[in-house]
Design an enzyme around this catalytic site. Structure first.
Site, PDB file in Angstrom:
ATOM      1  N   PRO A 102      -5.734  -0.983  11.473  1.00 20.22           N
ATOM      2  CA  PRO A 102      -4.805  -0.652  10.377  1.00 20.22           C
ATOM      3  C   PRO A 102      -4.491  -1.865   9.497  1.00 20.22           C
ATOM      4  O   PRO A 102      -4.020  -2.884   9.976  1.00 20.22           O
ATOM      5  CB  PRO A 102      -3.536  -0.190  11.105  1.00 20.22           C
ATOM      6  CG  PRO A 102      -3.910  -0.056  12.540  1.00 20.22           C
ATOM      7  CD  PRO A 102      -5.109  -0.920  12.774  1.00 20.22           C
ATOM      8  N   GLU A 103      -4.812  -1.747   8.220  1.00 18.64           N
ATOM      9  CA  GLU A 103      -4.429  -2.753   7.238  1.00 18.64           C
ATOM     10  C   GLU A 103      -3.576  -2.048   6.186  1.00 18.64           C
ATOM     11  O   GLU A 103      -3.201  -0.891   6.383  1.00 18.64           O
ATOM     12  CB  GLU A 103      -5.686  -3.404   6.642  1.00 18.64           C
ATOM     13  CG  GLU A 103      -6.529  -4.101   7.728  1.00 18.64           C
ATOM     14  CD  GLU A 103      -7.654  -4.965   7.161  1.00 18.64           C
ATOM     15  OE1 GLU A 103      -7.525  -5.457   6.030  1.00 18.64           O
ATOM     16  OE2 GLU A 103      -8.663  -5.120   7.856  1.00 18.64           O
TER      17      GLU A 103
ATOM     18  N   LYS B  74       1.770  -4.979   6.333  1.00 22.05           N
ATOM     19  CA  LYS B  74       1.345  -4.052   7.385  1.00 22.05           C
ATOM     20  C   LYS B  74       2.527  -3.509   8.185  1.00 22.05           C
ATOM     21  O   LYS B  74       2.344  -2.928   9.254  1.00 22.05           O
ATOM     22  CB  LYS B  74       0.374  -4.764   8.330  1.00 22.05           C
ATOM     23  CG  LYS B  74      -0.871  -5.320   7.624  1.00 22.05           C
ATOM     24  CD  LYS B  74      -1.810  -5.931   8.649  1.00 22.05           C
ATOM     25  CE  LYS B  74      -2.596  -7.088   8.084  1.00 22.05           C
ATOM     26  NZ  LYS B  74      -3.316  -7.831   9.137  1.00 22.05           N
TER      27      LYS B  74
ATOM     28  N   ARG C 127     -11.582 -14.749  13.467  1.00 24.35           N
ATOM     29  CA  ARG C 127     -12.115 -13.405  13.276  1.00 24.35           C
ATOM     30  C   ARG C 127     -13.550 -13.491  12.762  1.00 24.35           C
ATOM     31  O   ARG C 127     -13.935 -14.479  12.143  1.00 24.35           O
ATOM     32  CB  ARG C 127     -11.260 -12.631  12.253  1.00 24.35           C
ATOM     33  CG  ARG C 127      -9.781 -12.607  12.566  1.00 24.35           C
ATOM     34  CD  ARG C 127      -9.470 -11.789  13.811  1.00 24.35           C
ATOM     35  NE  ARG C 127      -9.895 -10.412  13.663  1.00 24.35           N
ATOM     36  CZ  ARG C 127      -9.186  -9.452  13.065  1.00 24.35           C
ATOM     37  NH1 ARG C 127      -8.007  -9.727  12.560  1.00 24.35           N
ATOM     38  NH2 ARG C 127      -9.641  -8.228  12.992  1.00 24.35           N
TER      39      ARG C 127
END
Ligand SMILES: [Zn+2]
Length: 262
Positions: free
Chosen positions: A2-3, A59, A247
């Site tokens: 979820p962004e 977010k 990441r």
């Protein structure tokens, strides 16, 4: 993952089904996701209250019930779902039962969770220092936010204190569409670079927000990330992966670095 677009989708869901409806009770199948309250405390604060207009920053999703606000953060695997008359899903962690259905916080990995704030100040403390929301950010603000920062562009874009809402996949998408090197220094962007970054960022956000997710479609980097091997949707060159800020980043050397051996 979820962004901003996904959380905006959860906000719309909450607004559509929840706003104006009264809480009957709260069920907490997994109290481990409650960070600063417990099932009894959450139930006491919400029972009998109506949901006011929900809002999002980056977010984070804020669901105000009278003077108390429930804050949701979805981590890597979280979602908000609306159900009527449904058995619990194994990953349902918190369930707010309204007069005409249930709002469920569903999350497999439980990296973030649910908080309860009794006023605005407490809500800000819980969310921590956040930059302006990425959606609708002006060109001027983008330049100001990036100009003073050390560090590689992609890491700066993902830093929620600089700009709120962008994660790994959105940042890769925006940088690929804008043909920018994720490792470039954010302070060294030229004015035309910033113009392009701003234009692309707002377009990617608008199109994703409309859907409630980043579209894995032809012409989008998100559409090829899981291919083996992933190739650039624009030029067909094999994408290269790189670790930035812990990441995995995907980039196209010819499109984004002006290099490649073809
Ligand atoms: Zn390419």
């Amino acid at each position: 993952v979820p962004e901003l677009p996904d959380v905006e989708g959860f906000r719309r869901l909450l607004e559509k089904h929840g706003t104006g409806h009264r809480v009957q009770r709260v069920e907490v199948p997994d109290p481990a996701v409650l960070h600063n309250t417990n099932p009894q405390g959450l139930g006491r604060s919400l029972r009998g209250r109506r949901l006011d207009e929900p809002s999002r920053h980056g977010k984070w999703l804020r669901a105000p019930f009278g003077t108390s606000t429930v804050l949701f953060h979805f981590g890597m695997t979280g979602a908000l779902v609306w159900v009527t008359n449904e058995e619990f899903h194994p990953h349902d962690r918190v369930c707010i039962v309204l007069d005409d259905g249930e709002l469920r916080y569903r999350d497999q990995r439980k990296l973030k969770g649910v908080w309860l704030a009794h006023d605005d100040r407490e809500a800000s403390d819980i969310m921590g220092s956040l930059g302006p929301d990425a959606l609708g950010l002006s060109r001027q603000d983008l330049g100001d936010r990036l100009g003073g920062r050390r560090g590689r562009l992609k890491a700066v874009l993902m830093d929620q204190e600089v700009i709120a809402g962008l994660g790994n996949i959105l940042s890769d998408e925006i940088l690929w569409q804008a043909r920018l090197d994720p490792s470039t220094s954010s302070r060294e962007l030229t004015s035309p670079d910033l113009d392009r970054l701003h234009r692309v960022m707002q377009r990617v956000l608008r199109e994703s927000v409309k859907l409630g997710f980043i579209p894995p479609e032809p012409g989008w980097l998100a559409g090829v990330r899981d291919a083996d091997p992933p190739r650039c949707p624009r030029c067909g060159y094999p994408l290269r992966s790189q670790r930035i800020a812990g990441r995995t980043s995907w980039l196209c050397p010819p499109c984004q670095l002006g290099s490649g051996d073809r």
